[in-house]
Design a protein around this motif. Structure first.
Motif: not given
Length: 263
Positions: A138-142, A231-233, A238-242, A254-255
């Motif tokens: 979740x830190x990647x969303x900051x 599976x959710x991760x 978006x998370x994978x692209x970051x 990746x994933x």
């Protein structure tokens, strides 16, 4: 003997543990439950309290820790992977040997194991900590880490000389260091969860005939939660692209949790 088990000298620590547990094994059949409770609370658990303080991720240390280290800096990793691992094995062996008497202490022994599983170390594992060790991205969303990402991207677009643009400073910035720390924690959690899965499979394979349907469902639900989270991760584009934009900095496939989801 308990106090000597966290002496700065490795030979003293291991000898103290050996004599302590040999004494308990040889005479434990004479102990009542109240005496065993005193032994665990006053002799055995304090050994691990010291270690948990010593490896506190915050870096804080108690005066008790400082007093023990007057003869030199105690190698905390060596303590954890050598002496502490041995002590945990001996506690479990002791508990199994005298289970008929000390089974009321089961929850406290399990919580001791869980307290180590939840630390950022990969050497121990157990089923009860499955949810507590779910890898967190979740830190990647900051906004902070998005900014770090844009800094690197803009420098690449401009083809600036790293020496001239100060990119080294960016790499050493607190935000980038925090990113490394968060990624390291997430990878450590994933590794611990793989160990948890291995532990569940070993328990199931060894004791399948003795496990009730209710117990098997507990194991199944724990693994199911881990699988759904992975599976959710892995499905989060978006998370994978970051993670991909950060490139080699993450050192993640990746994933990111494919191996965990497969397991």
């Amino acid at each position: 003997l308990s106090e000597l088990s966290f002496d700065p000298r490795s030979e003293i620590r291991q000898s103290a543990l050996k004599v302590l547990f040999e004494t308990l094994c040889n005479h434990g059949h004479l102990f009542s439950l109240p005496l065993w409770e005193r032994v665990f609370e006053s002799v055995l658990f304090p050994i691990f309290d010291y270690v948990l303080h010593a490896i506190d991720p915050s870096g804080s240390s108690t005066s008790e820790v400082n007093e023990v280290e007057t003869d030199g800096q105690l190698d905390q990793d060596a303590w954890l992977y050598e002496t502490c691992t041995l002590a945990l094995q001996l506690v479990v062996d002791l508990f199994v040997n005298f289970y008929n008497t000390i089974n009321p202490l089961l929850r406290k022994v399990l919580m001791l194991l869980v307290s180590f599983i939840k630390r950022p170390h990969q050497s121990l594992a157990g089923i009860e900590a499955a949810n507590a060790t779910l890898p967190n991205f979740s830190f990647l969303g900051s906004g902070n880490f998005v900014t770090v990402n844009h800094e690197h991207a803009s420098m690449a677009e401009d083809d600036r000389d790293p020496a001239e643009s100060g990119s080294h400073d960016n790499l050493e910035s607190p935000r980038t260091q925090n990113l490394y720390a968060y990624l390291s924690d997430a990878k450590c959690r994933a590794s611990v969860q793989l160990l948890l899965i291995q532990a569940v499979l070993e328990i199931y394979n060894m004791y399948r005939s003795q496990l009730s349907a209710k117990t098997i469902l507990v194991l199944f639900e724990a693994l199911h939660d881990v699988s759904l989270h992975a599976h959710k991760i892995n499905s989060n584009i978006i998370l994978r692209s970051k993670l991909q934009e950060f490139g080699s900095m993450t050192q993640m496939q990746d994933p990111p949790l494919l191996r965990l989801e497969n397991a």
